[in-house]
Scaffold this motif. Structure first.
Motif, PDB file in Angstrom:
ATOM      1  N   UNK A   1      39.470   4.344 -10.358  1.00 47.44           N
ATOM      2  CA  UNK A   1      38.930   3.344 -11.279  1.00 47.44           C
ATOM      3  C   UNK A   1      39.252   1.928 -10.806  1.00 47.44           C
ATOM      4  N   UNK A   2      40.453   1.730 -10.276  1.00 48.10           N
ATOM      5  CA  UNK A   2      40.817   0.397  -9.786  1.00 48.10           C
ATOM      6  C   UNK A   2      39.934  -0.012  -8.611  1.00 48.10           C
ATOM      7  N   UNK A   3      39.649   0.937  -7.686  1.00 44.36           N
ATOM      8  CA  UNK A   3      38.759   0.632  -6.573  1.00 44.36           C
ATOM      9  C   UNK A   3      37.340   0.360  -7.067  1.00 44.36           C
ATOM     10  N   UNK A   4      36.902   1.128  -8.059  1.00 41.91           N
ATOM     11  CA  UNK A   4      35.554   0.942  -8.602  1.00 41.91           C
ATOM     12  C   UNK A   4      35.409  -0.440  -9.240  1.00 41.91           C
ATOM     13  N   UNK A   5      36.400  -0.839 -10.041  1.00 46.07           N
ATOM     14  CA  UNK A   5      36.336  -2.151 -10.685  1.00 46.07           C
ATOM     15  C   UNK A   5      36.395  -3.272  -9.657  1.00 46.07           C
ATOM     16  N   UNK A   6      37.190  -3.069  -8.619  1.00 45.95           N
ATOM     17  CA  UNK A   6      37.298  -4.102  -7.586  1.00 45.95           C
ATOM     18  C   UNK A   6      35.972  -4.287  -6.861  1.00 45.95           C
ATOM     19  N   UNK A   7      35.363  -3.182  -6.435  1.00 48.54           N
ATOM     20  CA  UNK A   7      34.086  -3.271  -5.726  1.00 48.54           C
ATOM     21  C   UNK A   7      32.973  -3.775  -6.644  1.00 48.54           C
ATOM     22  N   UNK A   8      33.017  -3.381  -7.917  1.00 49.12           N
ATOM     23  CA  UNK A   8      32.003  -3.849  -8.863  1.00 49.12           C
ATOM     24  C   UNK A   8      32.097  -5.356  -9.057  1.00 49.12           C
ATOM     25  N   UNK A   9      33.322  -5.879  -9.118  1.00 50.31           N
ATOM     26  CA  UNK A   9      33.505  -7.320  -9.291  1.00 50.31           C
ATOM     27  C   UNK A   9      32.942  -8.085  -8.105  1.00 50.31           C
TER      28      UNK A   9
END
Length: 223
Positions: free
Chosen positions: A103-111
């Protein structure tokens, strides 16, 4: 594929003799006079390498399994191959650890993706400057992440073997290398952003904006 040289130029189709890969070359990478396809050989080689390496990410678990099953050094530590029912306790334990990381990687890439879409509305100069700064920051970030991954492996080995001196040495060495590399990269980006941007383009507007963004990226690395 399409070759885009400078923001002021129109894209033109690549020749049929080139490999059927999408190419997007910016700035000086695509500039050279008196050649039918300016400096696309290097760009094509890089894109081809990336296109060849990307499928390995999807096949990574299979490649690791194949390596572990054929490695003589790992054979004494592997359990005998057999069919077994799923262990829900182990699966839940892995999910509790893996889902927050994913989830942390997903939020980072989404940002980062959202920021790129917002910057695209500001025009070609802003988009090109953002892309250059992001590319430079990403390369620096990968260096730091690689040390972190190596440190996690060494710490895991030391904890698993119960070797406390090796654990302390791994932590001190990894932390020292990370701080030293981070400070070196930060200083380089703060002192010589114009030199870095000159490798991408000679456009004055992009040069000025990208240099400022690279300096902000340096501060982000330091923090």
């Amino acid at each position: 594929g399409w070759i885009v040289t400078e923001p002021s130029q129109e894209p033109r189709p690549a020749g049929k003799s080139m490999a059927p890969l999408p190419i997007l070359a910016y700035g000086r990478l695509s500039q050279k006079k008196n050649t039918p396809y300016p400096r696309t050989t290097l760009a094509l080689a890089i894109v081809t390498l990336v296109r060849l390496v990307q499928p390995m990410k999807a096949h990574g678990p299979m490649l690791i399994t194949l390596y572990m099953s054929r490695s003589k050094a790992l054979k004494p530590f592997l359990p005998p191959p057999r069919f077994a029912a799923p262990d829900m306790k182990s699966i839940l334990e892995i999910c509790r650890l893996g889902l927050p990381l994913g989830l942390s990687f997903f939020l980072e890439m989404s940002a980062f993706s959202a920021i790129a879409l917002l910057v695209a509305t500001l025009g070609n100069t802003a988009m090109a400057s953002h892309q250059i700064a992001f590319n430079v920051w990403d390369a620096t970030y990968m260096l730091l992440i690689s040390i972190g991954a190596a440190l996690a492996t060494r710490v895991g080995h030391a904890i698993g073997s119960g070797n406390r001196p090796q654990l302390q040495l791994s932590i001190r060495s990894g932390a020292g290398m990370t701080v030293l590399l981070g400070l070196t990269c930060t200083a380089t980006l703060l002192i010589a952003p114009t030199l870095i941007v000159s490798a991408y383009t000679k456009d004055a507007a992009i040069h000025e904006m990208a240099s400022t963004l690279i300096q902000l990226a340096a501060l982000f690395i330091a923090l």
